[in-house]
Scaffold this active site. Structure first.
Site, PDB file in Angstrom:
ATOM      1  N   HIS A 127     -11.452  -0.742  -3.905  1.00  0.00           N
ATOM      2  CA  HIS A 127     -11.995  -0.250  -2.634  1.00  0.00           C
ATOM      3  C   HIS A 127     -11.853   1.257  -2.501  1.00  0.00           C
ATOM      4  O   HIS A 127     -12.734   1.924  -1.957  1.00  0.00           O
ATOM      5  CB  HIS A 127     -11.300  -0.951  -1.464  1.00  0.00           C
ATOM      6  CG  HIS A 127      -9.894  -0.486  -1.245  1.00  0.00           C
ATOM      7  ND1 HIS A 127      -8.815  -0.998  -1.929  1.00  0.00           N
ATOM      8  CD2 HIS A 127      -9.386   0.477  -0.431  1.00  0.00           C
ATOM      9  CE1 HIS A 127      -7.716  -0.384  -1.541  1.00  0.00           C
ATOM     10  NE2 HIS A 127      -8.026   0.511  -0.630  1.00  0.00           N
TER      11      HIS A 127
ATOM     12  N   ASP B 184       0.823  -1.203   0.000  1.00  0.00           N
ATOM     13  CA  ASP B 184       0.000   0.000   0.000  1.00  0.00           C
ATOM     14  C   ASP B 184       0.861   1.258   0.000  1.00  0.00           C
ATOM     15  O   ASP B 184       1.835   1.373   0.755  1.00  0.00           O
ATOM     16  CB  ASP B 184      -0.900  -0.018   1.245  1.00  0.00           C
ATOM     17  CG  ASP B 184      -1.765   1.208   1.363  1.00  0.00           C
ATOM     18  OD1 ASP B 184      -2.664   1.375   0.522  1.00  0.00           O
ATOM     19  OD2 ASP B 184      -1.533   2.017   2.294  1.00  0.00           O
TER      20      ASP B 184
ATOM     21  N   GLU C 147       1.244  -0.032  -4.932  1.00  0.00           N
ATOM     22  CA  GLU C 147       0.452   1.171  -5.142  1.00  0.00           C
ATOM     23  C   GLU C 147       1.417   2.336  -4.996  1.00  0.00           C
ATOM     24  O   GLU C 147       2.093   2.454  -3.969  1.00  0.00           O
ATOM     25  CB  GLU C 147      -0.676   1.302  -4.116  1.00  0.00           C
ATOM     26  CG  GLU C 147      -1.505   2.560  -4.360  1.00  0.00           C
ATOM     27  CD  GLU C 147      -2.378   2.946  -3.182  1.00  0.00           C
ATOM     28  OE1 GLU C 147      -3.391   3.623  -3.406  1.00  0.00           O
ATOM     29  OE2 GLU C 147      -2.040   2.594  -2.039  1.00  0.00           O
TER      30      GLU C 147
END
Length: 582
Positions: free
Chosen positions: A374, A253, A286
């Site tokens: 999401h 992340d 990411e």
């Protein structure tokens, strides 16, 4: 890597349980077990250690300088929530498929899902057969590290080694992975190494040097990856998920908030060195900065936010927030994504900052393409999915583009049946923090025209309300419609597996042609020299397009009985495969 070969935490050894903690600000540390306190031996570089003859299942805490009692930051299981005692864990598990070695990356078709919304690890396990039947080859779990309360997206985790107790704990997660492998499904895990959540992190009590005061992130002071102990803490965590839990890969992340490219390189090297060479293990990033260099030897791929953002603006016309960077020419941005990987390759964004690096030399499989995930659903004030924002025919055209593009496709749970259930932002924080999060979220949307007034902002669901979580559980509103959507989605993925995947590596783009304001045709040359052509139109008017005369039409959809060679009517999509040309 032997089971539990981690530097920190409570680790079973032949001599007993070895407790080790990095507490450089502490003068004295004790292990508390029941009413007994055991002094830990100081070691170099701020570490403390003690070996005790205690069984698995023992509850313990650390006491710092005779005062603060804290859980183990490398806890493998909590007795209760994040503030409870930590537990000694036996990592042994009766794997039924220990020889599973994974699948090549080119075969990945990923379903991102939230374990809590699907009934915890056992609930996900029960759905795996249906997920495979939909055509997926992999699931990606949103973060499962222990977070405060029992409802959370997972990005507020504070104990990275402990699978969330409310989801079922370590053995239930291993059972999920084992079942997935039996069905031929890969399991990826989203991990958060750029910050800790706002409640339950006690590192500042004894290891403030875990953070650096000179650098801030949206979540507070940055984690200090310059320190060897910090790097080891997170690298061991990654190896635990990949080896002990047999995950097939990790999604890292927000690595743009990790101010240490060397850490990512060291992590990738550790994975290569510690895991068997015959295992397919995939690291995915990411990264808002579009650092193409990371995709040349460090990570397998990156989530392509540029592709999503351009598609979203093209479909909805929305231009506020980060969509502002794509407002001027969304089709041009999307065309560049399909032809070169990133849309931003050093250009300035709306804030005047240069973003990205040239990516045209990278293969399409270095990018994960998605129509939503999401973030882009849940970060909306009301959590609307795209199928609820645009006509379904246009949504289908964009879904088909994602499914049949040579990039690796990712879909959000429920996309396979055109799920329209919102996915909202939810938490279960203590009351004071919950109030701050609620007001902070509403203030965040004050700059958006739809929520400019206090009355409109009051409509934004309270993240801490149980009803907000329950409203996010995917539902089928119309069984017949869902069944038809599943057949259509499965057909796309069967086509991808049959026609594209065997020819996918190596694959290189041949360019992308603009056909109108919201229509394009993209072409690639595949590994066998043949050509792959995709064309779609999500505009309001038909556009001229000549289908490849020597190509087989593999998929065509458009309103009515429009012929695929006569042009592209609105809400249309086509895919062709044909011979190469000298």
């Amino acid at each position: 890597m032997p089971a539990q070969a981690c530097r920190y935490g409570a680790i079973l050894t032949e001599r007993g349980v070895r407790f080790r903690l990095w507490a450089p600000a502490a003068q004295r540390v004790e292990v508390l077990i029941g009413a007994d306190a055991y002094a830990m031996r100081p070691r170099p570089h701020g570490e403390f250690e003690r070996v005790l003859d205690v069984p698995a299942g023992t509850a313990y805490r650390y006491r710092i300088d005779g005062q603060a009692e804290v859980p183990d930051p490398a806890s493998r299981q909590q007795q209760g929530d994040v503030e409870g005692a930590s537990m000694v864990v036996d990592p042994g598990y009766p794997w039924r498929h220990p020889d599973w070695s994974g699948r090549p990356w080119k075969e990945a078709v990923i379903c991102e899902l939230h374990a809590g919304c699907l009934g915890g690890f056992e609930g996900v396990r029960r759905r795996l057969a249906a997920i495979r039947e939909a055509g997926y080859t992999a699931i990606e779990l949103m973060p499962v590290a222990e977070f405060p309360g029992d409802r959370n997206w997972g990005y507020d985790g504070v104990l990275p080694y402990a699978p969330e107790a409310s989801y079922g704990g370590a053995d239930a997660l291993k059972a999920l992975v084992d079942e997935a492998h039996e069905l031929g499904l890969m399991v990826f895990l989203d991990v958060v190494y750029n910050h800790f959540g706002p409640h339950g992190n006690r590192l500042n009590d004894y290891a403030p040097w875990f953070f650096r005061a000179d650098q801030a992130t949206p979540w507070g002071p940055a984690i200090d990856f310059r320190r060897a102990q910090v790097r080891r803490f997170f690298i061991d965590n990654a190896l635990m998920w990949l080896d002990e839990f047999r995950m097939d890969g990790l999604r890292l992340d927000a690595v743009h908030a990790i101010a240490s490219p060397a850490f990512l390189k060291q992590l990738a090297q550790a994975v290569r060195e510690r895991l068997p060479a015959d295992r397919h293990v995939h690291l995915v990033l990411e990264n808002e900065r579009n650092t193409a260099a990371f995709l040349r030897g460090i990570a397998r791929a990156q989530w392509n936010d540029d592709g999503h953002n351009a598609l979203h603006v093209l479909l909805t016309g929305e231009r506020e927030g980060y969509y502002g960077d794509y407002a001027q020419d969304p089709l041009g941005r999307l065309a560049r994504v399909l032809a070169e990987g990133f849309a931003f390759q050093g250009q300035r964004d709306r804030h005047g900052r240069r973003r990205g690096q040239p990516s045209g030399d990278l293969p399409p499989t270095a990018f994960v393409l998605f129509l939503q995930n999401h973030d882009q659903v849940g970060n909306r004030a009301l959590g609307e999915r795209l199928v609820a924002l645009v006509p379904e025919a246009r949504w289908r055209a964009a879904m088909a583009l994602v499914a049949l593009c040579p990039m690796v496709p990712l879909f959000f749970m429920g996309d396979e049946w055109a799920c329209a259930t919102p996915f909202l932002y939810f938490t279960s924080h203590p009351a004071e923090l919950a109030a701050k999060v609620r007001e902070g979220r509403r203030a965040e949307f004050a700059a958006f025209s739809a929520f400019a007034s206090p009355e409109r902002r009051a409509r934004i669901p309270d993240p801490n309300a149980r009803a907000t979580f329950e409203a996010s559980i995917p539902r089928e509103e119309d069984a017949a419609h869902a069944q038809a959507a599943r057949r259509w989605f499965r057909g796309l993925l069967e086509l991808r597996a049959r026609e594209l995947v065997p020819r996918l590596e190596p694959c290189r783009p041949l360019g992308c042609e603009r056909l109108g304001d919201a229509a394009l045709a993209a072409r690639w040359v595949l590994a066998d020299g043949s050509r792959w052509t995709l064309a779609f139109n999500v505009g309001e008017r038909a556009v001229r397009f000549e289908a490849p005369a020597d190509g087989r039409c593999l998929h065509w959809e458009a309103p009515g009985d429009s012929a695929p060679v006569a042009g592209l009517p609105p809400a249309s999509f086509g895919a062709w495969h044909g011979p190469g040309h000298a």
